[in-house]
Design a protein around this motif. Structure first.
Motif, PDB file in Angstrom:
ATOM      1  N   LEU A 157      -8.050 -20.540  -5.005  1.00 50.49           N
ATOM      2  CA  LEU A 157      -7.424 -21.852  -4.910  1.00 50.49           C
ATOM      3  C   LEU A 157      -7.200 -22.267  -3.457  1.00 50.49           C
ATOM      4  CD1 LEU A 157      -4.796 -21.532  -7.794  1.00 50.49           C
ATOM      5  CD2 LEU A 157      -6.880 -22.908  -7.810  1.00 50.49           C
ATOM      6  N   LEU A 158      -6.774 -21.322  -2.638  1.00 49.43           N
ATOM      7  CA  LEU A 158      -6.596 -21.623  -1.216  1.00 49.43           C
ATOM      8  C   LEU A 158      -7.931 -21.978  -0.565  1.00 49.43           C
ATOM      9  CD1 LEU A 158      -4.074 -18.788  -0.238  1.00 49.43           C
ATOM     10  CD2 LEU A 158      -3.566 -21.233  -0.421  1.00 49.43           C
ATOM     11  N   GLY A 159      -9.005 -21.324  -1.030  1.00 49.63           N
ATOM     12  CA  GLY A 159     -10.339 -21.635  -0.515  1.00 49.63           C
ATOM     13  C   GLY A 159     -10.776 -23.045  -0.854  1.00 49.63           C
ATOM     14  N   VAL A 160     -10.462 -23.497  -2.065  1.00 49.36           N
ATOM     15  CA  VAL A 160     -10.768 -24.876  -2.448  1.00 49.36           C
ATOM     16  C   VAL A 160      -9.993 -25.839  -1.548  1.00 49.36           C
ATOM     17  CG1 VAL A 160     -10.637 -26.590  -4.299  1.00 49.36           C
ATOM     18  CG2 VAL A 160     -11.277 -24.240  -4.827  1.00 49.36           C
ATOM     19  N   GLY A 161      -8.789 -25.424  -1.141  1.00 49.98           N
ATOM     20  CA  GLY A 161      -7.997 -26.245  -0.233  1.00 49.98           C
ATOM     21  C   GLY A 161      -8.702 -26.518   1.081  1.00 49.98           C
ATOM     22  N   ALA A 170     -17.194 -37.796   0.274  1.00 46.75           N
ATOM     23  CA  ALA A 170     -17.456 -37.882  -1.167  1.00 46.75           C
ATOM     24  C   ALA A 170     -18.193 -36.646  -1.662  1.00 46.75           C
ATOM     25  CB  ALA A 170     -18.275 -39.134  -1.470  1.00 46.75           C
ATOM     26  N   PHE A 171     -19.115 -36.129  -0.843  1.00 49.88           N
ATOM     27  CA  PHE A 171     -19.860 -34.917  -1.182  1.00 49.88           C
ATOM     28  C   PHE A 171     -18.902 -33.733  -1.366  1.00 49.88           C
ATOM     29  CE2 PHE A 171     -21.988 -31.026   0.297  1.00 49.88           C
ATOM     30  CZ  PHE A 171     -23.049 -30.962  -0.584  1.00 49.88           C
ATOM     31  N   LEU A 172     -17.975 -33.561  -0.431  1.00 45.92           N
ATOM     32  CA  LEU A 172     -16.999 -32.477  -0.530  1.00 45.92           C
ATOM     33  C   LEU A 172     -16.075 -32.672  -1.729  1.00 45.92           C
ATOM     34  CD1 LEU A 172     -16.051 -32.119   3.248  1.00 45.92           C
ATOM     35  CD2 LEU A 172     -17.416 -30.533   1.884  1.00 45.92           C
ATOM     36  N   ALA A 173     -15.684 -33.929  -1.978  1.00 46.27           N
ATOM     37  CA  ALA A 173     -14.807 -34.222  -3.112  1.00 46.27           C
ATOM     38  C   ALA A 173     -15.478 -33.855  -4.430  1.00 46.27           C
ATOM     39  CB  ALA A 173     -14.421 -35.698  -3.112  1.00 46.27           C
ATOM     40  N   SER A 174     -16.771 -34.111  -4.526  1.00 45.57           N
ATOM     41  CA  SER A 174     -17.487 -33.785  -5.757  1.00 45.57           C
ATOM     42  C   SER A 174     -17.532 -32.277  -5.985  1.00 45.57           C
ATOM     43  CB  SER A 174     -18.907 -34.362  -5.716  1.00 45.57           C
ATOM     44  OG  SER A 174     -19.691 -33.728  -4.721  1.00 45.57           O
ATOM     45  N   ILE A 175     -17.643 -31.494  -4.909  1.00 49.30           N
ATOM     46  CA  ILE A 175     -17.692 -30.036  -5.042  1.00 49.30           C
ATOM     47  C   ILE A 175     -16.371 -29.496  -5.575  1.00 49.30           C
ATOM     48  CG2 ILE A 175     -17.909 -27.836  -3.818  1.00 49.30           C
ATOM     49  CD1 ILE A 175     -19.838 -29.190  -1.901  1.00 49.30           C
ATOM     50  N   PHE A 176     -15.240 -29.896  -4.944  1.00 44.97           N
ATOM     51  CA  PHE A 176     -13.979 -29.325  -5.417  1.00 44.97           C
ATOM     52  C   PHE A 176     -13.543 -29.915  -6.757  1.00 44.97           C
ATOM     53  CE2 PHE A 176     -12.071 -32.553  -2.426  1.00 44.97           C
ATOM     54  CZ  PHE A 176     -11.305 -33.262  -3.341  1.00 44.97           C
ATOM     55  N   THR A 192      -2.939 -27.673  -7.763  1.00 48.18           N
ATOM     56  CA  THR A 192      -2.796 -28.600  -6.651  1.00 48.18           C
ATOM     57  C   THR A 192      -1.855 -28.068  -5.586  1.00 48.18           C
ATOM     58  OG1 THR A 192      -3.137 -30.407  -8.203  1.00 48.18           O
ATOM     59  CG2 THR A 192      -2.327 -30.999  -6.042  1.00 48.18           C
ATOM     60  N   CYS A 193      -0.787 -27.391  -5.990  1.00 52.07           N
ATOM     61  CA  CYS A 193       0.160 -26.825  -5.025  1.00 52.07           C
ATOM     62  C   CYS A 193      -0.543 -25.809  -4.119  1.00 52.07           C
ATOM     63  CB  CYS A 193       1.331 -26.174  -5.751  1.00 52.07           C
ATOM     64  SG  CYS A 193       2.602 -25.529  -4.643  1.00 52.07           S
ATOM     65  N   TYR A 194      -1.299 -24.907  -4.720  1.00 57.87           N
ATOM     66  CA  TYR A 194      -2.040 -23.919  -3.934  1.00 57.87           C
ATOM     67  C   TYR A 194      -3.075 -24.611  -3.035  1.00 57.87           C
ATOM     68  CZ  TYR A 194      -0.402 -19.516  -6.004  1.00 57.87           C
ATOM     69  OH  TYR A 194       0.342 -18.420  -6.359  1.00 57.87           O
ATOM     70  N   GLU A 195      -3.774 -25.583  -3.589  1.00 62.56           N
ATOM     71  CA  GLU A 195      -4.833 -26.241  -2.824  1.00 62.56           C
ATOM     72  C   GLU A 195      -4.269 -27.053  -1.662  1.00 62.56           C
ATOM     73  OE1 GLU A 195      -8.202 -26.513  -6.358  1.00 62.56           O
ATOM     74  OE2 GLU A 195      -7.130 -28.322  -5.748  1.00 62.56           O
ATOM     75  N   MET A 196      -3.115 -27.686  -1.865  1.00 64.30           N
ATOM     76  CA  MET A 196      -2.473 -28.387  -0.747  1.00 64.30           C
ATOM     77  C   MET A 196      -2.049 -27.386   0.328  1.00 64.30           C
ATOM     78  SD  MET A 196      -2.574 -31.638  -1.328  1.00 64.30           S
ATOM     79  CE  MET A 196      -4.189 -31.267  -2.036  1.00 64.30           C
ATOM     80  N   GLY A 197      -1.542 -26.217  -0.113  1.00 66.64           N
ATOM     81  CA  GLY A 197      -1.183 -25.178   0.843  1.00 66.64           C
ATOM     82  C   GLY A 197      -2.393 -24.677   1.602  1.00 66.64           C
ATOM     83  N   GLY A 198      -3.514 -24.475   0.882  1.00 64.38           N
ATOM     84  CA  GLY A 198      -4.756 -24.038   1.519  1.00 64.38           C
ATOM     85  C   GLY A 198      -5.287 -25.080   2.484  1.00 64.38           C
ATOM     86  N   ALA A 199      -5.166 -26.349   2.117  1.00 65.14           N
ATOM     87  CA  ALA A 199      -5.615 -27.436   2.992  1.00 65.14           C
ATOM     88  C   ALA A 199      -4.779 -27.475   4.270  1.00 65.14           C
ATOM     89  CB  ALA A 199      -5.520 -28.771   2.257  1.00 65.14           C
ATOM     90  N   PHE A 200      -3.471 -27.258   4.126  1.00 62.75           N
ATOM     91  CA  PHE A 200      -2.602 -27.239   5.307  1.00 62.75           C
ATOM     92  C   PHE A 200      -2.968 -26.080   6.235  1.00 62.75           C
ATOM     93  CE2 PHE A 200       1.285 -25.382   7.218  1.00 62.75           C
ATOM     94  CZ  PHE A 200       1.545 -26.384   8.147  1.00 62.75           C
ATOM     95  N   LEU A 201      -3.150 -24.882   5.673  1.00 62.32           N
ATOM     96  CA  LEU A 201      -3.509 -23.715   6.484  1.00 62.32           C
ATOM     97  C   LEU A 201      -4.855 -23.912   7.173  1.00 62.32           C
ATOM     98  CD1 LEU A 201      -2.421 -20.811   4.096  1.00 62.32           C
ATOM     99  CD2 LEU A 201      -1.277 -21.553   6.200  1.00 62.32           C
ATOM    100  N   ALA A 202      -5.821 -24.496   6.453  1.00 59.96           N
ATOM    101  CA  ALA A 202      -7.145 -24.740   7.033  1.00 59.96           C
ATOM    102  C   ALA A 202      -7.054 -25.725   8.196  1.00 59.96           C
ATOM    103  CB  ALA A 202      -8.085 -25.280   5.958  1.00 59.96           C
ATOM    104  N   THR A 203      -6.235 -26.745   8.025  1.00 57.69           N
ATOM    105  CA  THR A 203      -6.067 -27.739   9.095  1.00 57.69           C
ATOM    106  C   THR A 203      -5.424 -27.109  10.327  1.00 57.69           C
ATOM    107  OG1 THR A 203      -5.758 -29.434   7.391  1.00 57.69           O
ATOM    108  CG2 THR A 203      -5.171 -30.032   9.636  1.00 57.69           C
TER     109      THR A 203
END
Length: 313
Positions: free
Chosen positions: A67-71, A154-160, A177-188
C-alpha cells in the motif's frame, strides 16, 4: 435504491474533484510542497476516521509495504497533476486527465487476464485524434508541456486505480487510502533532496503560504480529499458502478467550466483546443456506454449460446 439526494451528492462530489485543479492553481506554494502538505494531513484525517469508526488498520507487513508503494505512484500523479495546471492551464490539465479511463482499458490486460477490446482501440484512436488537433497548431511550449504532464499523471492514475480495484476486495477502502496517503507523503519527502538540487533555483523548499493558501489548502484536504473520497465510497453502496463511472466523466467538464469563469481561460484557448477537447470528452463519455452494452451482450451469449448461433446463421 438510490434517492435523488444520492445523485445530487454524487454530482457535488464530482464538482469537488473538478475543483481540485483550480485549487492547485490558486495555492501559491509549488506543487511538490503542496502534495507533501495535502498527503500528510489527508493521512492524518483518515487515521482519525479509522480510529473513530474502529475500522481495521494493521493488515500485515507485506500488505502495508504494498500500500505504501502504491502511495509512491499517487505522489508522482499529484505532483504532475498540479504542475500541469500551473505550467499550462486548468482546462488543458483536465483534458489530459480525461485520458485516464482509456489508459486503464489498455493497461488492465497487463494486470489481469482481460483482453483488449476492439472498441477500446477505436476510442483510443479518437483520443489521439483529439490530442493531435489540439497540438497541431500549438506553438506554446508551456501548453504542450502541461498537457504532456497531465497525460503522464492520467497514466499513473490508471495504474494505481487498477491496483486498488484488486486491493479493495480484501482491505477496507479507508484503510487503503490512509496507507497510500502516508506512502505518498513519505515518497514526496524522500524526493525533496533531488527536487531542491535539480528543480529549484534557490535550492530551498518553499512552504511560505499566504493567508488564503491556508483556506484553499483546508478546502483541498477536508472537502476535496477526505469528504469527497469517503462520500464517493459510501455512494457506491447505493448507486451502480456503471452510473458512477458515467457520471465521473463529468469531472473535466465541471472543472473546465469553473476555470473559464474563475481564470477567464476561454480567452487563452484556441478553437482547435475546443474541437480536440470535444472529441476527447465524447470518447470518454461513449466508453462506459459501449462497454456496458458489450458486457450485456456477452452475458446473453453465455446464457443462450444456441440462440446466438442460430441468429448468426
Amino acid at each position: 435504491m438510490p434517492r435523488l439526494k444520492d445523485f445530487l451528492e454524487l454530482h457535488f462530489v464530482i464538482l469537488l474533484w473538478g475543483f481540485t485543479a483550480i485549487l492547485g492553481k490558486l495555492i501559491t506554494i509549488p506543487a511538490v510542497e503542496l502534495v507533501a502538505i495535502r498527503t500528510f494531513f489527508a493521512a492524518l484525517a483518515l487515521g482519525v476516521i479509522i480510529y473513530k469508526t474502529k475500522a481495521v488498520f494493521w493488515m500485515g507487513r507485506a500488505t502495508a509495504l504494498k500500500l505504501l508503494g502504491v502511495g509512491v505512484l499517487i505522489a508522482a500523479h499529484w505532483i504532475l497533476f498540479f504542475a500541469a495546471a500551473r505550467v499550462a492551464s486548468v482546462s488543458i490539465c483536465l483534458i489530459g486527465m480525461a485520458t485516464c479511463s482509456l489508459w486503464t482499458s489498455f493497461l488492465e490486460p497487463f494486470f489481469t487476464k482481460k483482453k483488449i477490446k476492439p472498441y477500446e482501440v477505436f476510442l483510443a484512436l479518437l483520443i489521439i485524434l483529439g490530442l493531435y488537433i489540439i497540438f497541431r497548431n500549438e506553438t506554446d511550449f508551456s501548453s504542450m508541456l502541461g498537457l504532456t504532464m497531465a497525460i503522464g499523471s492520467a497514466f499513473l492514475a490508471s495504474i494505481f486505480t487498477i491496483i486498488n480495484a484488486a486491493l479493495v476486495k480484501k482491505i477496507p477502502s479507508t484503510t487503503i487510502t490512509c496507507y497510500e496517503m502516508g506512502g505518498a507523503f513519505l515518497a514526496t519527502v524522500l524526493f525533496f533532496p533531488i527536487y531542491t538540487l535539480y528543480f529549484v533555483e534557490s535550492g530551498q523548499l518553499n512552504f511560505n503560504m499566504v493567508p488564503m493558501d491556508v483556506v484553499y489548502m483546508a478546502v483541498l484536504i477536508l472537502a476535496c480529499t477526505v469528504y469527497a473520497y469517503t462520500a464517493g465510497v459510501r455512494l457506491m453502496q447505493r448507486i451502480s458502478a456503471y452510473t458512477m463511472n458515467l457520471t465521473v466523466n463529468l469531472e473535466p467538464v465541471y472543472g473546465i467550466i469553473m476555470a473559464i469563469f474563475i481564470f477567464n481561460e476561454s480567452s487563452q484557448l484556441s478553437s482547435e483546443f475546443y474541437i480536440g477537447a470535444a472529441i476527447i470528452l465524447i470518447s470518454v463519455f461513449i466508453y462506459p456506454v459501449i462497454n456496458s452494452f458489450a458486457e450485456r451482450r456477452n452475458k446473453l451469449k453465455q446464457a443462450f449460446p444456441d440462440e446466438v448461433v442460430l441468429r448468426k446463421d
